[in-house]
Design an enzyme around this catalytic site. Sequence first.
Site, short mmCIF file in Angstrom:
data_model
loop_
_atom_site.label_atom_id
_atom_site.label_comp_id
_atom_site.label_asym_id
_atom_site.label_seq_id
_atom_site.Cartn_x
_atom_site.Cartn_y
_atom_site.Cartn_z
N SER A 140 0.61 -1.41 -0.01
CA SER A 140 0.16 -0.08 -0.05
C SER A 140 0.90 0.77 0.42
O SER A 140 1.99 1.67 1.20
CB SER A 140 -0.67 0.25 1.15
N TYR A 153 -1.84 -0.14 10.82
CA TYR A 153 -1.85 -0.53 9.58
C TYR A 153 -0.45 0.00 8.70
O TYR A 153 0.45 -1.00 8.13
CB TYR A 153 -2.89 0.02 8.08
#
Length: 238
Positions: A140, A153
Amino acid sequence: MDNPVVLITGASRGIGRAIALKFASEGFACILAARNREKLEETASLIRNQYGSPTLIVPTNLRRDADIDNLASTALAQWGKVDVLVNNAGVLYLKPFLELSIEEFDEMMQVNMRAIFLLTQKILPSMIERKQGTIINIASLAGKNGFKNGTGYGASKWALRGWAASLMMEVREHNIRVVTIFPGSVDTDMAGQLPTAPRRESMIQPEDIARAAYLAYALPERTMLSEIDVRPTNPQKP
Ligand SMILES: NC(=O)c1ccc[n+]([C@@H]2O[C@H](COP(=O)([O-])OP(=O)(O)OC[C@H]3O[C@@H](n4cnc5c(N)ncnc54)[C@H](OP(=O)(O)O)[C@@H]3O)[C@@H](O)[C@H]2O)c1
């Protein structure tokens, strides 16, 4: 199995499903893993109806080591090889640091990093033996930048980047490519949680990530797209 074989985690929906459909459209036999058996069946029937490609479903909870063992051994026993391993499954809890529980942190580290470590360790020896293989990780842009409410995250995706960059340097001598894709917001269930996601029409679609993944595979074996950033060209605010 005469077809090339791709194993995809998180193939029950979102980006993983799109990657499965793209590789199936290019003649791959697909091994589909995630927890939700019905959603995996849905992906498999989309593949069979559209492309008629062989598919194998392996319901897997990537938080359980025994399930990861079972996934790798079933894949190799059934079709004898994995040409492309796509480490796609992921979990996001978007919360202020002081509200993020240790259970949520552990789940993100387990699914977004630990499971990738374990599954890759089980598949890689067969790639080294055959002197070929492509490992594609879906990270990501949160693995390259910090963002508010993304401590857990972000930590898991930065860890993935570090692991992948090091593995790439280690296994290229065996003719194995390690490709890591860093998407911005993609129009899936997960992006529904993002407060800053752009308007839907201008968002990256799961199919776009699937095309980027296939492009990385389809380049000549001598060439590796080791890191790919994927952004919306002109993000429109909601
Ligand atoms: N959407 C975005 O904006 C975006 C942006 C950048 C990166 N990414 C990354 O792209 C990847 C795919 O995300 P997505 O957007 O497609 O998300 P999604 O629609 O929420 O799908 C997540 C997938 O991961 C699987 N999964 C979650 N926990 C699992 C577990 N314990 N065991 C096995 N499978 C599990 C889910 O399957 P089951 O629920 O059936 O188990 C599902 O197939 C993730 O790594 C994510 O971090 C997404």
